[in-house]
Motif scaffolding. Structure first.
Motif, mmCIF file in Angstrom:
data_model
loop_
_atom_site.group_PDB
_atom_site.id
_atom_site.type_symbol
_atom_site.label_atom_id
_atom_site.label_comp_id
_atom_site.label_asym_id
_atom_site.label_seq_id
_atom_site.Cartn_x
_atom_site.Cartn_y
_atom_site.Cartn_z
ATOM 1 N N ASP A 23 3.461 0.983 15.247
ATOM 2 C CA ASP A 23 2.677 -0.241 15.063
ATOM 3 C C ASP A 23 1.366 -0.013 14.336
ATOM 4 O OD1 ASP A 23 2.863 -3.155 15.613
ATOM 5 O OD2 ASP A 23 0.915 -2.788 16.531
ATOM 6 N N ARG A 24 0.671 1.096 14.603
ATOM 7 C CA ARG A 24 -0.551 1.387 13.859
ATOM 8 C C ARG A 24 -0.581 2.873 13.504
ATOM 9 N NH1 ARG A 24 -4.814 -0.375 18.399
ATOM 10 N NH2 ARG A 24 -3.003 -1.514 19.132
ATOM 11 N N VAL A 25 -1.077 3.147 12.309
ATOM 12 C CA VAL A 25 -1.105 4.527 11.836
ATOM 13 C C VAL A 25 -2.395 5.196 12.299
ATOM 14 C CG1 VAL A 25 -2.227 3.997 9.630
ATOM 15 C CG2 VAL A 25 -0.714 5.982 9.808
ATOM 16 N N ASN A 26 -2.303 6.478 12.616
ATOM 17 C CA ASN A 26 -3.484 7.245 12.990
ATOM 18 C C ASN A 26 -4.021 7.947 11.755
ATOM 19 O OD1 ASN A 26 -3.656 6.874 15.925
ATOM 20 N ND2 ASN A 26 -1.659 7.868 15.938
ATOM 21 N N LEU A 27 -5.037 7.362 11.157
ATOM 22 C CA LEU A 27 -5.617 7.959 9.963
ATOM 23 C C LEU A 27 -6.205 9.319 10.313
ATOM 24 C CD1 LEU A 27 -7.402 4.867 8.380
ATOM 25 C CD2 LEU A 27 -5.095 5.734 7.946
ATOM 26 N N GLY A 28 -5.955 10.284 9.443
ATOM 27 C CA GLY A 28 -6.430 11.640 9.699
ATOM 28 C C GLY A 28 -5.534 12.414 10.639
ATOM 29 N N GLY A 29 -4.398 11.837 11.004
ATOM 30 C CA GLY A 29 -3.477 12.501 11.920
ATOM 31 C C GLY A 29 -2.470 13.374 11.196
ATOM 32 N N THR A 30 -1.443 13.775 11.930
ATOM 33 C CA THR A 30 -0.437 14.680 11.368
ATOM 34 C C THR A 30 0.979 14.166 11.577
ATOM 35 O OG1 THR A 30 -0.442 15.967 13.433
ATOM 36 C CG2 THR A 30 -1.895 16.722 11.655
ATOM 37 N N ALA A 31 1.138 12.926 12.047
ATOM 38 C CA ALA A 31 2.475 12.386 12.289
ATOM 39 C C ALA A 31 3.284 12.377 11.001
ATOM 40 C CB ALA A 31 2.384 10.971 12.850
ATOM 41 N N GLY A 32 4.588 12.542 11.145
ATOM 42 C CA GLY A 32 5.458 12.521 9.973
ATOM 43 C C GLY A 32 6.005 11.149 9.659
ATOM 44 N N TYR A 33 5.925 10.221 10.647
ATOM 45 C CA TYR A 33 6.612 8.942 10.493
ATOM 46 C C TYR A 33 5.735 7.785 10.988
ATOM 47 C CZ TYR A 33 10.477 12.180 9.924
ATOM 48 O OH TYR A 33 11.273 13.204 9.497
ATOM 49 N N TYR A 34 6.015 6.610 10.454
ATOM 50 C CA TYR A 34 5.223 5.413 10.758
ATOM 51 C C TYR A 34 6.145 4.203 10.716
ATOM 52 C CZ TYR A 34 1.635 1.756 9.811
ATOM 53 O OH TYR A 34 0.845 0.625 9.825
ATOM 54 N N VAL A 35 6.232 3.497 11.831
ATOM 55 C CA VAL A 35 7.034 2.271 11.915
ATOM 56 C C VAL A 35 6.118 1.131 12.322
ATOM 57 C CG1 VAL A 35 8.931 1.094 13.086
ATOM 58 C CG2 VAL A 35 9.144 3.522 12.530
ATOM 59 N N SER A 36 6.072 0.096 11.504
ATOM 60 C CA SER A 36 5.187 -1.028 11.792
ATOM 61 C C SER A 36 5.616 -2.226 10.968
ATOM 62 C CB SER A 36 3.728 -0.657 11.465
ATOM 63 O OG SER A 36 2.839 -1.687 11.865
ATOM 64 N N PHE A 37 4.852 -3.303 11.099
ATOM 65 C CA PHE A 37 4.983 -4.427 10.193
ATOM 66 C C PHE A 37 4.036 -4.207 9.023
ATOM 67 C CE2 PHE A 37 6.556 -5.858 14.207
ATOM 68 C CZ PHE A 37 7.654 -6.638 13.864
ATOM 69 N N ASP A 38 4.252 -4.961 7.947
ATOM 70 C CA ASP A 38 3.367 -4.868 6.798
ATOM 71 C C ASP A 38 2.083 -5.607 7.161
ATOM 72 O OD1 ASP A 38 2.008 -5.144 4.376
ATOM 73 O OD2 ASP A 38 3.867 -5.136 3.223
ATOM 74 N N ASN A 39 1.104 -4.862 7.650
ATOM 75 C CA ASN A 39 -0.062 -5.489 8.265
ATOM 76 C C ASN A 39 -0.996 -6.159 7.263
ATOM 77 O OD1 ASN A 39 0.452 -4.776 11.087
ATOM 78 N ND2 ASN A 39 0.316 -2.685 10.330
ATOM 79 N N GLU A 40 -1.051 -5.636 6.056
ATOM 80 C CA GLU A 40 -1.829 -6.320 5.028
ATOM 81 C C GLU A 40 -1.192 -7.669 4.712
ATOM 82 O OE1 GLU A 40 -3.326 -5.393 0.476
ATOM 83 O OE2 GLU A 40 -3.065 -3.727 1.893
ATOM 84 N N ASP A 41 0.133 -7.682 4.694
ATOM 85 C CA ASP A 41 0.862 -8.926 4.451
ATOM 86 C C ASP A 41 0.610 -9.936 5.571
ATOM 87 O OD1 ASP A 41 2.770 -10.392 2.799
ATOM 88 O OD2 ASP A 41 4.169 -10.134 4.454
ATOM 89 N N VAL A 42 0.478 -9.453 6.810
ATOM 90 C CA VAL A 42 0.173 -10.345 7.936
ATOM 91 C C VAL A 42 -1.135 -11.091 7.684
ATOM 92 C CG1 VAL A 42 -0.513 -10.416 10.373
ATOM 93 C CG2 VAL A 42 1.485 -9.089 9.673
ATOM 94 N N GLY A 43 -2.165 -10.374 7.225
ATOM 95 C CA GLY A 43 -3.436 -11.021 6.920
ATOM 96 C C GLY A 43 -3.303 -12.059 5.819
ATOM 97 N N LYS A 44 -2.478 -11.756 4.819
ATOM 98 C CA LYS A 44 -2.247 -12.732 3.750
ATOM 99 C C LYS A 44 -1.591 -13.990 4.304
ATOM 100 C CE LYS A 44 -1.625 -9.275 0.073
ATOM 101 N NZ LYS A 44 -0.655 -8.696 -0.895
ATOM 102 N N LEU A 45 -0.605 -13.812 5.177
ATOM 103 C CA LEU A 45 0.083 -14.962 5.773
ATOM 104 C C LEU A 45 -0.891 -15.825 6.568
ATOM 105 C CD1 LEU A 45 3.390 -13.292 7.028
ATOM 106 C CD2 LEU A 45 3.111 -14.751 5.028
ATOM 107 N N GLN A 46 -1.776 -15.193 7.333
ATOM 108 C CA GLN A 46 -2.750 -15.949 8.119
ATOM 109 C C GLN A 46 -3.656 -16.770 7.214
ATOM 110 O OE1 GLN A 46 -4.425 -12.574 10.270
ATOM 111 N NE2 GLN A 46 -3.521 -13.302 12.175
ATOM 112 N N ALA A 47 -4.227 -16.123 6.201
ATOM 113 C CA ALA A 47 -5.178 -16.816 5.331
ATOM 114 C C ALA A 47 -4.504 -17.895 4.503
ATOM 115 C CB ALA A 47 -5.863 -15.800 4.420
#
Length: 405
Positions: free
Chosen positions: A162-186
């Motif tokens: 759901d949210r990425v850990n910036l500066g982390g070491t994870a290999g994978y990321y599963v979430s929604f397109d969160n920038e797109d969510v903000g566009k939909l709201q506005a």
């Protein structure tokens, strides 16, 4: 965060970014619009909003295909809290539990209750107990990155969920397109105001926890991508923007009260980052005599947010079908345990560059979200996220009026 009431006589095509025809966005019985811009008369604007063709997500289609088959092993899931959003207890935990269990995986799902120290302790315990994969939705990036380092040292694979850990070491990321969510709201906020003929509206932005969560940063970024060009053209004005620090709901009402006071008690639209913030905004609007007369956005499609939409106090929410997210995360975890290509589970991953760690590229799956207004509340029910009984308890008359049963 609110702003003076103005009317938009003709935003026209400039506001119709990616949208189709509009139905009436208000059902207020007093629909007379104030003349001229800058009026503080709220009678002609309604928070209730229906869109025939609401803005649609630009994200790719959700994953298709079945699970990669049964697997053995243990997967640890750590969720952040029970206060920043109700979704973690309503949706994520039971969905992840079922998806992993159905594949023969032993899930250990715990909630850190908003404590970074508890989050770290849970992670250490799970790593010590031999989990093969950690799925983590961190409270903040630094503590999440610390957990990822410990997991990497132990050979445990990590999925940022759901949210990425910036500066982390994870290999994978599963979430929604969160920038797109903000566009939909506005864009939905703009379309609702446009459909009501509001000219030159003043907008207040109530961002989520941008101090702790990159998702909140992306929501705000997406909203600005829609609103800033319109502001540059003189079609609206963002009169203030505030952060609800830490996503803590108790911070929302005081923050909005301050913004509303600074705006002279007048507002046309509020970009609220999620439904809990929106509900706090609505409470302040009630005390100011503005409830039901201000377009208010939201996100998460929980019971409270949907009830506020049905009763005409909130204009929209964003439905992130957590079934898609939980299923995708579970499928990815199973594939990682099996050592098979995630594509076999119908998962198409793409590179996601960590802006705070040069060379750290995660493999990401970003899912589409959906706008919900009064016109399509039943889509949440049809998706199996909630039942009509859940949503309509205590507001049966309002549900009946909208054909929700």
């Amino acid at each position: 965060m609110s702003t003076p009431l103005h009317r938009m006589a003709a935003l026209g095509a400039a506001l119709m970014i990616g949208t189709g025809g509009l139905a009436a966005c208000g059902n207020d019985s007093n629909s007379n619009t104030p003349s001229g811009g800058g009026s503080s008369d709220t009678a002609g604007i309604s928070a209730a909003c229906k869109l025939d063709n609401p803005p649609t997500s630009a994200a790719s289609a959700p994953p298709t295909g079945g699970t990669p088959g049964n697997a053995s092993g243990k997967v640890g899931v750590i969720l952040p809290d029970t206060t920043s959003s109700t979704r973690y207890t309503l949706y994520d935990k039971p969905l992840l539990q079922k998806a992993l269990s159905d594949a023969g995986i032993q899930p250990d799902i715990q909630n850190a209750g908003g404590s970074t120290s508890k989050f770290a302790a849970i992670a250490q315990s799970m790593i010590g107990e031999g989990v093969k994969v950690l799925i983590i939705d961190s409270i903040d990036a630094p503590s999440g990155a610390g957990v990822e380092q410990a997991a990497e040292a132990a050979g445990v694979k990590v999925i940022d969920y759901d949210r990425v850990n910036l500066g982390g070491t994870a290999g994978y990321y599963v979430s929604f397109d969160n920038e797109d969510v903000g566009k939909l709201q506005a864009q939905t906020l703009v379309d609702c105001l446009d459909a009501q003929g509001v000219t030159n509206p003043n907008i207040i932005m109530m961002d989520g926890g941008t101090d702790v969560d990159n998702n909140a940063v992306l929501f705000a970024k997406g909203a600005h991508e829609v609103l800033d060009p319109l502001e540059a053209d003189g079609k609206l004005k963002i009169v203030s923007e505030s952060t609800v620090k830490g996503w803590k709901v108790e911070n929302a009402a005081p923050t909005f009260t301050q913004a509303l006071t600074a705006a002279g008690g007048q507002v046309d639209g509020v970009v609220a980052a999620n439904d809990d913030i929106a509900n706090a905004v609505i409470g302040v609007l009630k005390g100011s005599g503005l409830n039901g007369h201000v377009v208010v956005t939201g996100q998460d499609s929980g019971v409270e947010g949907l009830q506020n939409i049905i009763t005409g106090q909130q204009s929209m929410t964003v439905f992130k079908n957590v079934t898609l997210e939980a299923t995708a995360a579970a499928q990815l975890a199973i594939a990682l345990i099996q050592g098979t290509d995630p594509a076999q589970a119908g998962l198409t991953l793409s590179p996601f560059a960590d802006p705070q760690a040069a060379g750290h590229n995660l493999q990401a799956l970003l899912l589409p979200a959906q706008v919900i207004t009064q016109a399509n509340v039943t889509d949440v029910i049809d998706a199996g996220a909630l039942t009509a009984a859940d949503i309509c308890q205590g507001i049966e008359t309002d549900c009946t009026a909208l054909g929700i049963s």
